[in-house]
Motif scaffolding. Structure first.
Motif, PDB file in Angstrom:
ATOM      1  N   ALA A  14       0.839  -1.199   0.000  1.00 32.83           N
ATOM      2  CA  ALA A  14       0.000   0.000   0.000  1.00 32.83           C
ATOM      3  C   ALA A  14       0.868   1.241   0.000  1.00 32.83           C
ATOM      4  O   ALA A  14       2.064   1.196   0.302  1.00 32.83           O
ATOM      5  N   ASN A  15       0.261   2.361  -0.337  1.00 32.47           N
ATOM      6  CA  ASN A  15       0.853   3.676  -0.134  1.00 32.47           C
ATOM      7  C   ASN A  15      -0.013   4.400   0.889  1.00 32.47           C
ATOM      8  O   ASN A  15      -1.245   4.431   0.747  1.00 32.47           O
ATOM      9  N   LEU A  16       0.609   4.964   1.905  1.00 29.19           N
ATOM     10  CA  LEU A  16      -0.134   5.527   3.020  1.00 29.19           C
ATOM     11  C   LEU A  16      -0.015   7.048   3.057  1.00 29.19           C
ATOM     12  O   LEU A  16       1.092   7.592   2.981  1.00 29.19           O
ATOM     13  N   ALA A  17      -1.151   7.716   3.153  1.00 30.29           N
ATOM     14  CA  ALA A  17      -1.184   9.137   3.504  1.00 30.29           C
ATOM     15  C   ALA A  17      -1.555   9.179   4.983  1.00 30.29           C
ATOM     16  O   ALA A  17      -2.741   9.213   5.329  1.00 30.29           O
ATOM     17  N   ALA A  32       4.223   0.441   1.598  1.00 33.89           N
ATOM     18  CA  ALA A  32       4.042   0.337   3.043  1.00 33.89           C
ATOM     19  C   ALA A  32       3.068  -0.764   3.422  1.00 33.89           C
ATOM     20  O   ALA A  32       2.418  -1.401   2.582  1.00 33.89           O
ATOM     21  N   ALA A  33       2.963  -0.950   4.724  1.00 29.45           N
ATOM     22  CA  ALA A  33       1.998  -1.871   5.323  1.00 29.45           C
ATOM     23  C   ALA A  33       1.345  -1.179   6.504  1.00 29.45           C
ATOM     24  O   ALA A  33       1.950  -0.311   7.148  1.00 29.45           O
ATOM     25  N   ILE A  34       0.112  -1.574   6.784  1.00 30.48           N
ATOM     26  CA  ILE A  34      -0.581  -1.073   7.965  1.00 30.48           C
ATOM     27  C   ILE A  34      -1.320  -2.245   8.607  1.00 30.48           C
ATOM     28  O   ILE A  34      -2.039  -2.986   7.925  1.00 30.48           O
ATOM     29  N   GLY A  35      -1.080  -2.421   9.906  1.00 33.29           N
ATOM     30  CA  GLY A  35      -1.667  -3.542  10.619  1.00 33.29           C
ATOM     31  C   GLY A  35      -2.664  -3.095  11.667  1.00 33.29           C
ATOM     32  O   GLY A  35      -2.543  -1.996  12.231  1.00 33.29           O
ATOM     33  N   LEU A  64      -2.944  -4.674  -1.233  1.00 30.78           N
ATOM     34  CA  LEU A  64      -3.731  -3.602  -1.834  1.00 30.78           C
ATOM     35  C   LEU A  64      -3.208  -3.198  -3.207  1.00 30.78           C
ATOM     36  O   LEU A  64      -3.739  -2.271  -3.821  1.00 30.78           O
ATOM     37  N   ASP A  65      -2.175  -3.853  -3.675  1.00 28.68           N
ATOM     38  CA  ASP A  65      -1.683  -3.656  -5.044  1.00 28.68           C
ATOM     39  C   ASP A  65      -1.408  -2.195  -5.370  1.00 28.68           C
ATOM     40  O   ASP A  65      -1.739  -1.707  -6.455  1.00 28.68           O
ATOM     41  N   GLY A  66      -0.819  -1.478  -4.429  1.00 28.96           N
ATOM     42  CA  GLY A  66      -0.406  -0.105  -4.671  1.00 28.96           C
ATOM     43  C   GLY A  66      -1.468   0.950  -4.431  1.00 28.96           C
ATOM     44  O   GLY A  66      -1.223   2.138  -4.683  1.00 28.96           O
TER      45      GLY A  66
END
Length: 412
Positions: A14-17, A32-35, A64-66
């Motif tokens: 993923a890309n996180l804002a 990135a990753a978010i858990g 999430l494939d980007g």
């Protein structure tokens, strides 16, 4: 790592804002990753910094494939519970009728009050749920809903009960705001002080006791209520331990911003006529300025809020839909973000901060609005290549999914 310590769900690729202050625009973390664990964020970081293989860290792993992930959006100013609509008045105005003409015919806010008063609680819920669902489909995971179209005890109570029911039925947080000083009801036209007394001394205490009120609001304008009447309401709210906010400086400068700041108010909303003194008072008390471009657009206003002054004084700026039947029939918070950029010259990053971290602050919520360990796991997943697209695209379905307290919801 033992099974007991694993996260419930880990979103990878993923890309996180994050909207945190990590030194990058939007608080960006790429690749990135978010858990999530027990409804809160447990991990935020680059894929390369994961301590083990994803499936060793979480019970469930989803790529999430980007796609981009932001905090779930927060609409911190709506009036979405009401009876009927005013589409015919919209048409009448475009055909040349004035607001005064429509009001003389029984239209305007009086028509919304009449339709709301005659609707049962179940009828109000049936009419309001589609409006709430429309906002949720655009990435919203937390809502504020005001009363103010009942203007008498039973109808105001029904509105607030419906707002609570919307939160339970949709499984989201709904913050309720009592807006008894929204307009003077027709039956009190010659008894103005009596109505203010009813709101302050009867309606507000009863609704607070019934746990239907999270905040108190008023419409402080020459066509609404005076600063003195507003102060009386705020003093009563303070006695009852309820935070305040204010419709302020939309049509004129009555020093409403300074007044709500004096009472440590959560927010001052609209703010087209805000003065330097009012803005300075808000900065001193940390009061949020809520931008409502939907009403500005619908009313074809020409005086935008003083965005540069808010920036200069460090006043946090939120953005909200102001969804209501008369002056802002806006069913998309993302559309309000686009309007805030185009009409008010806010930046896309400011607009996104205005619907996440600053909107949370405007509701007195400190557990959401950013993607950070320990924050509530309210997320929105977007099919975009850059967060600026959330304000750039006018309409369209960009939100793929939302997560509310760690539980996945389909955005459609």
């Amino acid at each position: 790592m033992s099974t007991d310590n694993r996260m419930d769900h880990l979103l990878i690729n993923a890309n996180l804002a994050t909207m945190t202050d990590n030194g990058r625009p939007y608080g960006t973390v790429e690749n990135a990753a978010i858990g999530m664990r027990d409804g809160v964020v447990a991990y935020v970081g680059a894929m390369s910094e994961l301590s083990a293989a994803p499936h060793d860290l979480a019970h469930r792993v989803t790529s999430l494939d980007g796609a981009w992930v932001t905090p779930g959006l927060i609409d911190c100013h709506t009036h979405l519970v009401f009876g009927g609509d005013r589409a015919t008045e919209f048409e009448q105005r475009l055909e040349g009728a004035s607001y005064e003409d429509i009001a003389r015919q029984g239209g305007g806010i009086v028509s919304s009050v009449r339709a709301t008063r005659t609707a049962s609680e179940d009828e109000l819920l049936k009419q309001s749920l589609p409006r709430a669902r429309a906002l949720l489909s655009d990435g919203v995971t937390t809502l504020e809903i005001k009363s103010g179209y009942g203007l008498e005890p039973d109808a105001e109570r029904r509105m607030l009960r419906v707002a609570r029911r919307i939160g339970r039925q949709l499984g989201i947080t709904v913050r309720t705001t009592f807006l008894g000083l929204h307009a003077l009801p027709p039956e009190y036209r010659e008894r103005r002080d009596d109505y203010v007394s009813l709101v302050c001394d009867t309606m507000l205490p009863a609704l607070v006791e019934e746990e239907l009120v999270d905040a108190v609001d008023a419409f402080c304008e020459s066509i609404g209520f005076t600063p003195a009447e507003t102060r009386r309401l705020f003093e009563r709210a303070r006695e009852l331990g309820v935070p305040v906010k204010l419709h302020a400086e939309q049509l004129s400068d009555l020093s409403g911003a300074a007044l709500v700041a004096e009472f440590d108010g959560l927010s001052a909303d609209h703010m087209e006529w805000a003065s330097e003194d009012g803005i300075r008072a808000m900065a001193d008390k940390g009061t949020v300025a809520v931008m409502l471009p939907g009403a500005y657009y619908a009313l074809r206003d020409t005086r935008p809020p003083p965005i540069d002054a808010f920036r200069r004084h460090g006043v946090p700026m939120a953005v909200a839909s102001d969804l209501n039947p008369g002056t802002s029939p806006v069913l998309s918070l993302r559309l309000a973000m686009s309007m805030a950029c185009t009409l008010f010259r806010m930046t896309p990053e400011e607009a996104l901060r205005g619907t996440t971290v600053h909107a949370a602050r405007a509701l007195g919520l400190d557990d959401r609005g950013t993607l950070a360990p320990g924050s509530r796991a309210d997320l929105a997943v977007w099919d975009v290549r850059h967060p600026a697209e959330l304000s750039y695209w006018i309409g369209g379905q960009l939100c793929r999914d939302t997560w509310v307290a760690g539980e996945k919801r389909s955005a459609t």
